[in-house]
Design a protein around this motif. Sequence first.
Motif, PDB file in Angstrom:
ATOM      1  N   GLY A 149       7.525  -3.924   7.635  1.00 57.47           N
ATOM      2  CA  GLY A 149       7.382  -4.698   6.414  1.00 57.47           C
ATOM      3  C   GLY A 149       5.938  -4.770   5.968  1.00 57.47           C
ATOM      4  O   GLY A 149       5.044  -4.137   6.531  1.00 57.47           O
ATOM      5  N   TYR A 150       5.706  -5.548   4.926  1.00 57.98           N
ATOM      6  CA  TYR A 150       4.380  -5.737   4.358  1.00 57.98           C
ATOM      7  C   TYR A 150       3.812  -4.406   3.843  1.00 57.98           C
ATOM      8  O   TYR A 150       4.559  -3.473   3.565  1.00 57.98           O
TER       9      TYR A 150
ATOM     10  N   ASN B 224       7.806   9.476   5.044  1.00 59.37           N
ATOM     11  CA  ASN B 224       7.464   8.143   4.571  1.00 59.37           C
ATOM     12  C   ASN B 224       7.593   7.990   3.064  1.00 59.37           C
ATOM     13  O   ASN B 224       7.518   6.896   2.537  1.00 59.37           O
ATOM     14  N   LYS B 225       7.760   9.105   2.364  1.00 59.42           N
ATOM     15  CA  LYS B 225       7.912   9.035   0.917  1.00 59.42           C
ATOM     16  C   LYS B 225       9.318   9.446   0.527  1.00 59.42           C
ATOM     17  O   LYS B 225      10.006  10.146   1.249  1.00 59.42           O
TER      18      LYS B 225
ATOM     19  N   SER C 199      10.682  -1.847   2.827  1.00 61.80           N
ATOM     20  CA  SER C 199      10.068  -1.649   1.513  1.00 61.80           C
ATOM     21  C   SER C 199      10.738  -0.548   0.701  1.00 61.80           C
ATOM     22  O   SER C 199      10.367  -0.317  -0.442  1.00 61.80           O
ATOM     23  N   MET C 200      11.717   0.140   1.290  1.00 61.69           N
ATOM     24  CA  MET C 200      12.297   1.289   0.597  1.00 61.69           C
ATOM     25  C   MET C 200      13.795   1.384   0.948  1.00 61.69           C
ATOM     26  O   MET C 200      14.231   2.276   1.660  1.00 61.69           O
TER      27      MET C 200
ATOM     28  N   GLU D  45      20.353  -1.209  -2.568  1.00 63.53           N
ATOM     29  CA  GLU D  45      19.557  -2.184  -3.310  1.00 63.53           C
ATOM     30  C   GLU D  45      20.275  -2.632  -4.574  1.00 63.53           C
ATOM     31  O   GLU D  45      20.261  -3.821  -4.923  1.00 63.53           O
ATOM     32  N   THR D  46      20.913  -1.692  -5.251  1.00 70.70           N
ATOM     33  CA  THR D  46      21.625  -2.020  -6.487  1.00 70.70           C
ATOM     34  C   THR D  46      22.786  -2.968  -6.227  1.00 70.70           C
ATOM     35  O   THR D  46      23.091  -3.834  -7.052  1.00 70.70           O
TER      36      THR D  46
END
Length: 613
Positions: free
Chosen positions: A135-136, A479-480, A503-504, A510-511
């Motif tokens: 996180g963060y 990571n991307k 974060s991803m 998410e939706t």
Amino acid sequence: MKALFGVLCLLGLASLPARADSPGYWAFRPLAPAKPPVLDGDSWAKTGVDRFVLARLRARGLAPNKPVDRRTLIRRACFDLIGLAPTRREVETFISDESPDAYEKLLSQLLASPHYGERWGRHWLDVARFGESHGYESDNERPSAWTYRDAVIRALNADLPFSDFIRWQVAGDVLRGDDPLAVALTGFITSGSTVTNVDGVDREKAKYDKMDDIVSATGSAFLALTVGCARCHDHKYDPIAQRDYYRLVGFFLPGSARDRQIAIGRSGSKVKGLAWNGGNKTKNPLLERGDTEKKSGDVGLGVLAALSPDDGAVTRWIESSEKKSGDGRPGLAQWLTNVEDGAGALAARVIVNRLWQHHFGSGLVRTSNNFGRVGDRPTNPELLDWLASELIRAGWRLKPIHRLIMTSAVYLQDTTWDRERHDIDPENRLLWRRQPQRLQAEILRDSIMTAAGTLNLQLFGPSVKPWVSSDAIKTGSTNKWPVNVKDGPGTWRRSIYVFMRRSMRVPFFETFDVPDAMQSRGAREETTVATQALLLLNNQFVRSQAERFAARLLRLEDKAPRAVVEQAYWLALSRAPTQKEIDLSLKLLGSEGQSVENLCHILFTLNEFIYVD
């Protein structure tokens, strides 16, 4: 308004009429010796659950709904317990089984399924704020965190007594250091977010931030109390002193997260797992207003005074456990589950409320992570205490409580709605009908793959990354978010095994309201927004699965359009299509530019596919 009022209380801009206290406040009382009420003409009732509910319905002049039909019932039960739709054969077998115990047999089958732990494990991971990254800002990955997820699934499948489930998550490495499951379950302590890449003064602040994450999650998950609100001052509206908070911190302050070799691989092999490494008791300063530079006297180890009727017994538990582990966590574990002298009565209330919530859509206490003063009161406190007592009587095992709830006439109701009863009880708090429930994002994704015939039902193991291409894995650039990357068969596992980066999140998740796992979440937000419909229409994963669904249908021996339509409905909705649906589907397939793939895609977007009655 309630949330705003709570914020104002924290800021000192508003006050509550009275503090919750140990002898008077409902959540801190011993379990009431409740018995199901005796009612005249209660032939509707099947279990004690029904008599509690029916008494309240009658008091308001309301009658419950009739039982649901069998086709709907098996679909409801399957999604509730294993998160997967029943097959055509399972539906037809259940409907044709005229034996009086047909439903009982179905429940036994579902509760024994290895997929039960996957379904209910997902619920618990929200509460445990489980994530596989820190996180963060940096949000570095934790590639060994998945062992906690697998341990949760295994524990639930084995029907581990919930008292042990609590104790092992807090101190399994000490209580049962030779048991891989107990050790892996200490991953609960490590599951939260962690600030990284800090030094100096910031390092100490980051350590106390981590302690706050652990203590807050322990309070929320097991006791549904906002213990973290006492970090800087005494709790504004619950009887939790700042001293209590820092005494809880003392159990975890000496320890740290640690990778261990744990025999929890698919076949019992040893794998690297992220667990907790305890230490020896250390000086435990109370921080004035939470400031690491304003330390006052050592407060030692301790628990919440409001939930400790026999403080002497609690002190003895902690002192004796310090000799075994150094940090006293076994004493904390015993306090959390002891019904007579500790927090066990509250812990039992909290977990049966969580079970009720996921079976009915909302708990008897709707704020399932907050049983404190600002949280909701139980709609049926006698029923809540009776269920908690039944849990303890059953040896703290959850599966008998599932069965008790799911065999009740309350659970077996259909979803019929009418204006008269709605006007009396618009939120259905008295449970006069069954509320349709939307599938969680993970179960919706699983259902799409189930219909398409692509779902990989392999159990356990490291998480998969549907958004990462094989080329990205080879080069290590994971990571991307890669552009225009299609997932494949290796990632089509149940969604509980999808890598959870804070974060991803996967856009599909998410939706549809999957939380970011930054804190314990007792109930998810459930939004209804246009982007959800647009995602089901345009998302590459959904479209590719519709293509594979169509290919599955076209492999049928009977490729006649009517046979294809009928099988499509069975695979997507666990039922045969109506004549009107057959006519409309055949009309669609006969239109220029339309295809079986289009029909499959339409089925994925139906309310009936996304909601379970």
